[in-house]
Design a protein around this motif. Structure first.
Motif, PDB file in Angstrom:
ATOM      1  N   ARG A 430       0.830  -1.211   0.000  1.00 45.35           N
ATOM      2  CA  ARG A 430       0.000   0.000   0.000  1.00 45.35           C
ATOM      3  C   ARG A 430       0.865   1.262   0.000  1.00 45.35           C
ATOM      4  O   ARG A 430       0.571   2.238  -0.707  1.00 45.35           O
ATOM      5  CB  ARG A 430      -0.938  -0.009   1.208  1.00 45.35           C
ATOM      6  N   LEU A 431       1.924   1.269   0.811  1.00 43.19           N
ATOM      7  CA  LEU A 431       2.810   2.435   0.849  1.00 43.19           C
ATOM      8  C   LEU A 431       3.544   2.635  -0.474  1.00 43.19           C
ATOM      9  O   LEU A 431       3.813   3.761  -0.884  1.00 43.19           O
ATOM     10  CB  LEU A 431       3.826   2.294   1.985  1.00 43.19           C
ATOM     11  N   THR A 432       3.852   1.542  -1.151  1.00 48.15           N
ATOM     12  CA  THR A 432       4.535   1.640  -2.440  1.00 48.15           C
ATOM     13  C   THR A 432       3.592   2.131  -3.534  1.00 48.15           C
ATOM     14  O   THR A 432       3.977   2.945  -4.386  1.00 48.15           O
ATOM     15  CB  THR A 432       5.120   0.277  -2.832  1.00 48.15           C
ATOM     16  N   GLN A 433       2.348   1.656  -3.516  1.00 46.39           N
ATOM     17  CA  GLN A 433       1.382   2.077  -4.533  1.00 46.39           C
ATOM     18  C   GLN A 433       1.085   3.569  -4.464  1.00 46.39           C
ATOM     19  O   GLN A 433       0.798   4.193  -5.491  1.00 46.39           O
ATOM     20  CB  GLN A 433       0.088   1.272  -4.381  1.00 46.39           C
ATOM     21  N   SER A 434       1.154   4.132  -3.265  1.00 51.53           N
ATOM     22  CA  SER A 434       0.935   5.577  -3.130  1.00 51.53           C
ATOM     23  C   SER A 434       2.212   6.380  -3.337  1.00 51.53           C
ATOM     24  O   SER A 434       2.213   7.598  -3.100  1.00 51.53           O
ATOM     25  CB  SER A 434       0.343   5.891  -1.755  1.00 51.53           C
ATOM     26  N   SER A 435       3.301   5.707  -3.731  1.00 52.61           N
ATOM     27  CA  SER A 435       4.620   6.310  -3.992  1.00 52.61           C
ATOM     28  C   SER A 435       5.283   6.856  -2.729  1.00 52.61           C
ATOM     29  O   SER A 435       6.319   7.517  -2.812  1.00 52.61           O
ATOM     30  CB  SER A 435       4.528   7.429  -5.049  1.00 52.61           C
ATOM     31  N   LEU A 436       4.717   6.583  -1.558  1.00 50.94           N
ATOM     32  CA  LEU A 436       5.284   7.109  -0.316  1.00 50.94           C
ATOM     33  C   LEU A 436       6.585   6.411   0.054  1.00 50.94           C
ATOM     34  O   LEU A 436       7.591   7.069   0.351  1.00 50.94           O
ATOM     35  CB  LEU A 436       4.261   6.967   0.817  1.00 50.94           C
ATOM     36  N   LEU A 437       6.582   5.093   0.046  1.00 52.52           N
ATOM     37  CA  LEU A 437       7.757   4.346   0.496  1.00 52.52           C
ATOM     38  C   LEU A 437       8.983   4.583  -0.380  1.00 52.52           C
ATOM     39  O   LEU A 437      10.086   4.790   0.156  1.00 52.52           O
ATOM     40  CB  LEU A 437       7.414   2.852   0.579  1.00 52.52           C
ATOM     41  N   PRO A 438       8.883   4.570  -1.709  1.00 47.45           N
ATOM     42  CA  PRO A 438      10.093   4.830  -2.518  1.00 47.45           C
ATOM     43  C   PRO A 438      10.724   6.195  -2.255  1.00 47.45           C
ATOM     44  O   PRO A 438      11.957   6.301  -2.125  1.00 47.45           O
ATOM     45  CB  PRO A 438       9.568   4.734  -3.959  1.00 47.45           C
ATOM     46  N   PHE A 439       9.895   7.234  -2.150  1.00 45.00           N
ATOM     47  CA  PHE A 439      10.462   8.566  -1.907  1.00 45.00           C
ATOM     48  C   PHE A 439      11.011   8.690  -0.487  1.00 45.00           C
ATOM     49  O   PHE A 439      12.005   9.395  -0.263  1.00 45.00           O
ATOM     50  CB  PHE A 439       9.402   9.636  -2.164  1.00 45.00           C
ATOM     51  N   TYR A 440      10.382   8.005   0.470  1.00 50.53           N
ATOM     52  CA  TYR A 440      10.917   8.036   1.834  1.00 50.53           C
ATOM     53  C   TYR A 440      12.300   7.396   1.882  1.00 50.53           C
ATOM     54  O   TYR A 440      13.220   7.926   2.520  1.00 50.53           O
ATOM     55  CB  TYR A 440       9.962   7.308   2.777  1.00 50.53           C
ATOM     56  N   ILE A 441      12.448   6.261   1.214  1.00 44.75           N
ATOM     57  CA  ILE A 441      13.750   5.582   1.204  1.00 44.75           C
ATOM     58  C   ILE A 441      14.802   6.461   0.532  1.00 44.75           C
ATOM     59  O   ILE A 441      15.952   6.556   1.003  1.00 44.75           O
ATOM     60  CB  ILE A 441      13.623   4.217   0.496  1.00 44.75           C
ATOM     61  N   LEU A 442      14.436   7.129  -0.572  1.00 44.77           N
ATOM     62  CA  LEU A 442      15.373   8.026  -1.253  1.00 44.77           C
ATOM     63  C   LEU A 442      15.820   9.160  -0.332  1.00 44.77           C
ATOM     64  O   LEU A 442      17.023   9.437  -0.199  1.00 44.77           O
ATOM     65  CB  LEU A 442      14.714   8.588  -2.512  1.00 44.77           C
ATOM     66  N   VAL A 443      14.856   9.816   0.309  1.00 42.68           N
ATOM     67  CA  VAL A 443      15.179  10.922   1.213  1.00 42.68           C
ATOM     68  C   VAL A 443      16.012  10.434   2.388  1.00 42.68           C
ATOM     69  O   VAL A 443      16.987  11.087   2.796  1.00 42.68           O
ATOM     70  CB  VAL A 443      13.879  11.600   1.701  1.00 42.68           C
ATOM     71  N   LEU A 444      15.658   9.281   2.925  1.00 42.24           N
ATOM     72  CA  LEU A 444      16.379   8.745   4.089  1.00 42.24           C
ATOM     73  C   LEU A 444      17.826   8.427   3.742  1.00 42.24           C
ATOM     74  O   LEU A 444      18.743   8.724   4.517  1.00 42.24           O
ATOM     75  CB  LEU A 444      15.653   7.496   4.604  1.00 42.24           C
ATOM     76  N   ILE A 445      18.058   7.839   2.582  1.00 42.79           N
ATOM     77  CA  ILE A 445      19.424   7.482   2.183  1.00 42.79           C
ATOM     78  C   ILE A 445      20.286   8.734   2.013  1.00 42.79           C
ATOM     79  O   ILE A 445      21.425   8.794   2.502  1.00 42.79           O
ATOM     80  CB  ILE A 445      19.394   6.654   0.885  1.00 42.79           C
ATOM     81  N   ILE A 446      19.734   9.746   1.342  1.00 42.41           N
ATOM     82  CA  ILE A 446      20.506  10.983   1.138  1.00 42.41           C
ATOM     83  C   ILE A 446      20.832  11.637   2.471  1.00 42.41           C
ATOM     84  O   ILE A 446      21.974  12.058   2.714  1.00 42.41           O
ATOM     85  CB  ILE A 446      19.720  11.949   0.235  1.00 42.41           C
TER      86      ILE A 446
END
Length: 738
Positions: A430-446
C-alpha cells in the motif's frame, strides 16, 4: 623628547581603546545566539535586499503573504480532514438516522468502556460528584473498587464533559456528537501539526500539502480512527504531533529569541498534555529522548537546547505523577531513568566536546555510559519504589523475541493479535502504490549519507557552519533534519516488529518524504555528490523541488481522489439486530443489581448500553483484569459445568452470555482461536511428532450447555436466546435433576 612622550601617550590610548573594544566584543560573543540573530540578521537582510534592488517593505510584505497563505493552507487542511472524517463516519454508520442504543453499539471493545464513563459524568448531579464516583468506582466491575480515572486514563472524558456542560451545548448538540466531534477536531490538529512540521523543515508549504495528501491516502496505516474513535492514542497523538512541530522549530539554528521561547513553551505544554492523555506516552517520549541524545552525542545540536528539552520531560513526569494520583508507573518508567542518566553524564563530561581527537572519541563512548547508567537507575528505582508495573508486558517481550515459550492463555492471545505481529506484505504494498515508500527511502538514504559525512568531519575536528546555505549542499548539518531522521529510524524499527506501531511511524514517514522532495537543499546535497557541470546545480535543485512534488500531487489526485469521493458517496450499513435485541432484553428483564459474565468485548458494550455491572472489561493494562478475563473465557473451554459454575460464582455473576461467534469460531489461523488457546493452556491438546491431538474428559462447555441436559441444567437456566447470543441465569440454588 616631547614628541616621543606624546607618541607614547597616543600609543597607550589607542592600545587601551582596542583592549576595551576587544573585551566588549568578547562579552558580545558570550551573549545568546538568539540575541545575536535578532541584531545582526536585519542588517544582513537589508544588505541582501539592497543588492537585489528590493525595498524592505516589499520583502516584509512578501514574507507576510507567504506566512499568511501557508497558515491558511495548514488550517484549511486540518478542517477539511476533520469534515472528511465526520462525513465518512456518517456514511459508514448512518449515525444521524439511528437511535441512541444503535449508535452506542458502534463503540466496540475498550471504546465502549471509555464512552460509558463519559455518559456517567454527564448524568452525575455535579462534576465534582461525578469525578468522585469515578475515582471510587464500585459499580462497574463486580467485587472490585477501582480508580477509573487513573487506571483507564479518563482525563479526555473529564475534559469533554466539562466542555459540554460549560459551553451550554446540552440544548444544541447531543453528547455523542459532541464527543466524536472533539476527537475529529483533534485529528484535524494532528494533520495541521504534520503540515507545519514539513513546512518548517523545507521552507515551503507545498511540502505540507503533500504531507496531508499522503496521510489521507494512507489513512489505513496512519490512524486507527476508523476502528476505535475514543481510544487513548486518538486523543494523545495530536498533542505529540504539536510537540514534534514545536521541537523542530526549537532545534533550528539562528532562531530569534522570541520564536525560540515560543517553541520551548509549546514543547513543554504539549509534552505534559500528551503524557496526561495516554498511559503509554512515556514510552514514546523515551524513544524521542534517545533520538535527542544521539543528536547531542555526535555534536550535531546545541547541548543547551537538548538539555532544556530534558528538563521539560522531568517537569512533565513530576506534574504527571502528582496529578495522576501518584502514579508510580511514571517513577519506574525508562524515560525518567534515561533523562536522569543523561543529566548525570553531563555533569561527568561537561567539557568532552572540546579538546583533542581522543576526547571526541570518548564523547561517542558516552552512549555506553548512558546506557549503563539508565539500566542501573531503572533497576534501583524498581527495587525501592513500590509499583504495579505490567509484568505481562515484560513476559510478552520475552516470548516475542523468542527468549521464552509459554502456554499461558493471555500471552498467546496477545501474540495472536494482528497489531502485535510483524507487518504484512500488504502494508508495504500500500505504501509503495501511493509512492510514499520509494520517496521516503530516497530521502532517508541521502540524509543518512550526509549525516555520516558531518559526523566524520566533526570527529576530525572540522567545525560545523553556523549557517548552512543552499549552495553548500550539507543538509546533514541541520539539527532538526538529523533529529527526524533518527526518530523515524527508531520508530521504523519498532514498526517492523509490531504492526500496531505503524500508526506512530507512518505519519512521520509522510512528513519526512514530503519534506525531502520539496527541499532544494536535499537535491543540492545529491548534486554535490554527483558533481554536475552541464547544468547549474542550484537552478536544477530549485526546479526539481517544485516540479517533483507537483508531479506527485497530480498523480495522486488522478489515482486516489476518485476513490475517496466514491468512499464518501457510498452508503454503508452497520446493523446488528441481535446485539440490539440483547441489550433491549437486559434493560427490560434483568434486575438492576445483576452482574453479567461473558467475553470482555461484549461486557464493554453491555456496560455502555445498559449500565449493568459486569465481571470483566476489555482492558489489558491491569494484571488482575487479565486474570479475570482468562478465567471467564473458560466458558469456551473443555471444562466441567461444576468448574465453570465455581468460577462464575466467585465473581458474583448472575447471568452468563454465550456468543455463538466465539463458540463456533472458524479463524483464518488455526491455533489463534480462543478455544484453541484455551485448550493449549488447559493441557487439552497433546502434540506428538508435529501432530496435535485433542483430549479432554468433558465436551466444550459452550456446546454442551445448549443441549439442556444434566448436570448443565442443574447450574444454569436459559432465559433468552437469539441467533448470536444465549443468556443463562446462574442458579443460586442447585437443583439436581436427571
Amino acid at each position: 623628547v616631547y614628541f616621543s612622550e606624546c607618541s607614547f601617550k597616543y600609543y597607550v590610548a589607542i592600545t587601551l581603546k582596542k583592549m576595551s573594544s576587544g573585551a566588549a566584543d568578547l562579552r558580545q560573543r558570550k551573549k545568546q545566539n538568539c540575541i545575536e540573530s535578532e541584531k545582526m540578521a536585519p542588517e544582513e537582510r537589508n544588505k541582501e535586499k539592497s543588492k537585489l534592488g528590493r525595498s524592505p517593505k516589499y520583502m516584509l510584505f512578501q514574507r507576510f503573504a507567504k506566512l499568511f497563505f501557508g497558515c491558511l493552507a495548514a488550517v484549511t487542511s486540518g478542517m477539511m480532514y476533520a469534515v472528511y472524517l465526520s462525513t465518512y463516519h456518517e456514511r459508514k454508520f448512518w449515525f444521524s438516522s439511528r437511535q441512541e442504543l444503535e449508535r452506542e453499539i458502534t463503540f466496540q471493545g475498550d471504546s465502549a468502556v471509555y464512552y460509558s464513563f463519559y455518559k456517567e459524568l454527564l448524568k452525575a448531579p455535579s462534576f465534582e460528584r461525578g469525578v468522585y464516583e469515578l475515582t471510587h468506582n464500585n459499580k462497574t466491575i463486580s467485587l472490585k473498587t477501582i480508580n477509573a480515572v487513573q487506571q483507564m486514563t479518563l482525563y479526555p472524558e473529564l475534559i469533554a464533559s466539562v466542555l459540554y456542560q460549560a459551553s451550554g451545548s446540552e440544548e444544541v448538540i447531543e453528547p455523542v456528537y459532541f464527543y466524536i466531534g472533539i476527537v475529529f477536531g483533534l485529528q484535524g490538529i494532528y494533520v495541521t501539526a504534520l503540515f507545519v512540521t514539513s513546512w518548517v523543515m523545507s521552507g515551503t508549504w507545498l511540502a505540507g500539502m503533500l504531507t496531508v495528501a499522503w496521510f489521507i491516502i494512507n489513512r489505513t496505516d496512519t490512524t486507527r480512527i476508523d476502528h476505535s474513535i475514543p481510544s487513548r492514542e486518538n486523543w494523545a497523538l495530536p498533542y505529540f504531533a504539536c510537540q514534534v512541530a514545536a521541537l523542530t522549530g526549537y532545534l533550528k539554528k539562528n532562531l530569534n529569541c522570541s520564536a525560540e521561547k515560543f517553541c520551548y513553551l509549546l514543547v513543554g505544554a504539549s509534552t505534559y498534555t500528551f503524557m496526561m492523555m495516554w498511559e503509554y506516552s512515556h514510552y514514546l517520549l523515551c524513544v524521542q529522548a534517545v533520538s535527542l541524545f544521539l543528536l547531542d552525542s555526535f555534536a550535531l545540536a546545541q547541548t543547551e537546547k537538548v538539555h532544556e528539552v530534558y528538563k521539560t520531560y522531568l517537569l512533565s513526569l513530576f506534574l504527571g505523577y502528582l496529578l495522576q494520583f501518584e502514579n508510580s508507573a511514571l517513577l519506574v518508567s525508562p524515560l525518567l531513568s534515561l533523562v536522569a542518566a543523561l543529566m548525570l553524564s553531563k555533569c561527568l563530561q561537561m567539557n568532552m566536546k572540546k579538546g583533542t581527537f581522543m576526547s571526541r572519541l570518548l564523547k561517542i563512548m558516552q552512549i555506553y555510559l548512558v546506557l549503563t547508567l539508565t539500566v542501573t537507575l531503572n533497576f534501583l528505582l524498581k527495587m525501592f519504589v513500590p509499583h504495579k508495573e505490567n509484568e505481562h508486558l515484560l513476559k510478552f517481550i520475552e516470548v516475542k523475541l523468542g527468549l521464552n515459550t509459554t502456554k499461558n492463555f493471555t500471552m498467546n492471545w496477545l501474540l495472536c493479535q494482528e497489531s502485535l505481529q510483524a507487518p504484512s506484505q500488504d502494508f508495504f504494498l500500500r505504501l509503495t502504490q501511493s509512492s510514499l515508500l520509494p520517496f521516503y527511502i530516497l530521502v532517508l538514504i541521502i540524509c543518512l549519507f550526509s549525516v555520516t559525512q558531518v559526523i566524520f568531519r566533526t570527529i576530525c575536528g572540522e567545525p560545523l557552519k553556523e549557517t548552512v546555505k543552499l549552495e553548500d549542499g550539507r543538509i546533514g548539518e541541520r539539527p532538526e533534519i538529523v533529529y527526524h531522521v533518527i526518530h523515524t529510524i527508531l520508530l521504523g524499527c519498532l514498526a517492523m516488529c509490531l504492526e500496531g506501531m505503524k500508526y506512530l511511524w507512518t505519519p512521520y514517514v509522510c512528513m519526512l518524504a514530503a519534506f525531502g522532495v520539496c527541499s532544494p537543499e536535499l537535491w543540492m546535497t545529491l548534486f554535490k555528490w554527483l558533481r554536475l557541470k552541464a547544468v547549474h546545480p542550484i537552478l536544477l535543485a530549485v526546479i526539481l523541488s517544485m516540479a517533483v512534488p507537483t508531479i506527485i500531487g497530480f498523480s495522486l489526485w488522478k489515482e486516489f481522489f476518485p476513490r475517496i469521493m466514491t468512499e464518501l458517496s457510498e452508503l454503508q450499513e452497520f446493523y446488528d439486530p441481535d446485539t440490539v435485541e440483547l441489550m433491549t432484553w437486559i434493560k427490560r428483564q434483568a434486575p438492576v443489581t445483576a452482574v453479567f459474565a461473558g467475553s470482555p468485548q461484549l461486557m464493554g458494550v453491555i456496560k455502555l448500553c445498559t449500565g449493568w455491572m459486569v465481571s470483566s472489561l476489555p482492558l489489558y493494562n491491569d494484571d488482575d483484569l487479565l486474570k479475570r478475563n482468562e478465567n471467564i473465557y473458560q466458558i469456551y473451554s473443555k471444562r466441567s459445568a461444576e468448574d465453570i459454575y465455581k468460577i462464575l460464582t466467585s465473581y458474583k455473576a448472575n447471568f452468563l452470555v454465550i456468543e455463538d461467534s466465539i463458540c463456533n469460531e472458524v479463524g483464518p489461523v488455526r491455533g489463534c482461536r480462543v478455544k484453541d488457546l484455551l485448550d493449549i493452556a488447559n493441557g487439552h491438546v497433546i502434540c506428538e511428532e508435529g501432530d496435535s491431538y485433542a483430549y479432554s474428559k468433558y465436551g466444550r462447555f459452550c456446546h454442551e450447555i445448549k443441549m439442556n441436559y444434566s448436570p448443565y441444567v442443574n447450574y444454569f437456566t436459559r432465559v433468552y436466546w437469539n441467533r448470536s447470543y444465549f443468556v443463562y441465569r446462574i442458579n443460586t440454588v442447585i437443583s439436581f435433576q436427571s
